[in-house]
Scaffold this motif. Structure first.
Motif, PDB file in Angstrom:
ATOM      1  N   VAL A 145       0.755  -1.129   0.096  1.00  0.00           N
ATOM      2  CA  VAL A 145      -0.101   0.046  -0.072  1.00  0.00           C
ATOM      3  C   VAL A 145       0.872   1.212   0.013  1.00  0.00           C
ATOM      4  N   GLU A 146       1.921   1.370   0.942  1.00  0.00           N
ATOM      5  CA  GLU A 146       2.829   2.254   0.846  1.00  0.00           C
ATOM      6  C   GLU A 146       3.480   2.615  -0.528  1.00  0.00           C
ATOM      7  N   ARG A 147       4.062   1.510  -1.212  1.00  0.00           N
ATOM      8  CA  ARG A 147       4.602   1.521  -2.292  1.00  0.00           C
ATOM      9  C   ARG A 147       3.739   1.834  -3.432  1.00  0.00           C
ATOM     10  N   ARG A 148       2.533   1.821  -3.281  1.00  0.00           N
ATOM     11  CA  ARG A 148       1.545   2.046  -4.262  1.00  0.00           C
ATOM     12  C   ARG A 148       1.218   3.789  -4.239  1.00  0.00           C
ATOM     13  N   SER A 175      10.862  -0.553 -10.256  1.00  0.00           N
ATOM     14  CA  SER A 175      11.040  -1.065 -11.928  1.00  0.00           C
ATOM     15  C   SER A 175       9.809  -0.778 -12.430  1.00  0.00           C
ATOM     16  N   GLN A 176       9.824  -0.910 -13.958  1.00  0.00           N
ATOM     17  CA  GLN A 176       8.648  -0.607 -14.621  1.00  0.00           C
ATOM     18  C   GLN A 176       7.568  -1.444 -14.500  1.00  0.00           C
ATOM     19  N   PRO A 177       8.028  -2.806 -14.673  1.00  0.00           N
ATOM     20  CA  PRO A 177       7.279  -3.996 -14.371  1.00  0.00           C
ATOM     21  C   PRO A 177       6.495  -3.871 -13.086  1.00  0.00           C
ATOM     22  N   TYR A 178       6.917  -3.431 -11.960  1.00  0.00           N
ATOM     23  CA  TYR A 178       6.492  -3.326 -10.867  1.00  0.00           C
ATOM     24  C   TYR A 178       5.166  -2.340 -10.991  1.00  0.00           C
ATOM     25  N   PHE A 215      -0.571  -1.049 -11.103  1.00  0.00           N
ATOM     26  CA  PHE A 215      -1.662  -0.224 -11.801  1.00  0.00           C
ATOM     27  C   PHE A 215      -2.074  -0.597 -13.278  1.00  0.00           C
ATOM     28  N   GLY A 216      -1.471  -1.549 -13.864  1.00  0.00           N
ATOM     29  CA  GLY A 216      -1.923  -2.038 -15.381  1.00  0.00           C
ATOM     30  C   GLY A 216      -1.198  -1.105 -16.005  1.00  0.00           C
ATOM     31  N   THR A 217      -2.054  -0.923 -17.152  1.00  0.00           N
ATOM     32  CA  THR A 217      -1.475   0.054 -18.484  1.00  0.00           C
ATOM     33  C   THR A 217      -1.254   1.604 -18.128  1.00  0.00           C
ATOM     34  N   LYS A 218      -0.750   2.121 -18.978  1.00  0.00           N
ATOM     35  CA  LYS A 218      -0.317   3.700 -18.759  1.00  0.00           C
ATOM     36  C   LYS A 218      -1.639   4.340 -18.488  1.00  0.00           C
ATOM     37  N   ALA A 219      -2.653   3.953 -19.561  1.00  0.00           N
ATOM     38  CA  ALA A 219      -3.939   4.408 -19.285  1.00  0.00           C
ATOM     39  C   ALA A 219      -4.563   4.413 -17.863  1.00  0.00           C
TER      40      ALA A 219
END
Length: 195
Positions: free
Chosen positions: A18-21, A52-55, A60-64
């Protein structure tokens, strides 16, 4: 240890999901404010957040999807400030004060403006942006008892202030006397308390 999370330094507590989000969401606000929807990648958001970008994609899913969440977060905070204003004789002043507090965070205003510019793609942002604009209009009317023209003026003035802030116009008034006059009759009046 998850390879996407930075190791905890000695004595430091490791962030939970949650904090990372929340950290990534804050980084995304900064990144999208700077580059807009089209000019920002999930990799840029990840770099700002220090993950990392995969994280980022996993959370969050996609950029959109990420932009929709960022826009909704910012819009929700803005609406919450207006919703806290109770109806009454001083509601006009308190609605204006609630708005002027917002222009202290240029990243929020830029994200809001980028959401309005995106308009229809991603579709969820356009839908939410239209809802936000309509809700601000409705809140002003219900809190102040103003007619539609006064509410339109409030929303229109807010949009002008957003544009002036996004352009960093107050920092550039020495470049153009007409810009200086526009800044003075809009932002200057707010600073002086004479809306």
């Amino acid at each position: 240890m998850n390879s996407d999370e930075a190791p905890a330094t000695e004595g430091a507590r490791r962030m939970n999901r949650v904090e990372r989000r929340e950290q990534i969401l804050a980084a995304a606000i900064v990144a999208f404010a700077e580059g807009g929807y089209a000019g920002t990648t999930t990799d840029q958001v990840a770099r700002v957040a220090g993950v990392s970008q995969p994280y980022v994609v996993r959370l969050f899913g996609t950029k959109a999807d990420l932009f929709v969440e960022v826009f909704d977060h910012v819009a929700g905070q803005i609406l919450e400030r207006f919703e806290r204003v109770a109806p009454g004789p001083d509601a006009k002043e308190r609605m204006a004060d609630a708005y002027t507090d917002l222009i202290g965070d240029p990243n929020w205003l830029r994200v809001l403006m980028h959401g309005f510019v995106v308009g229809a793609e991603p579709a969820a942002v356009g839908t939410r942006a239209r809802e936000v604009l309509g809700r601000v209009f409705e809140l002003y009317r219900s809190r102040t008892g103003a007619d539609v023209e006064a509410a339109r003026t409030f929303v229109a003035t807010g949009m002008l202030l957003n544009v002036l802030s996004a352009l960093e116009a107050p920092r550039h008034v020495d470049e153009d006397e007409n810009l200086a006059a526009l800044v003075e009759c809009s932002i200057g009046r707010i600073a002086q308390g004479t809306r």
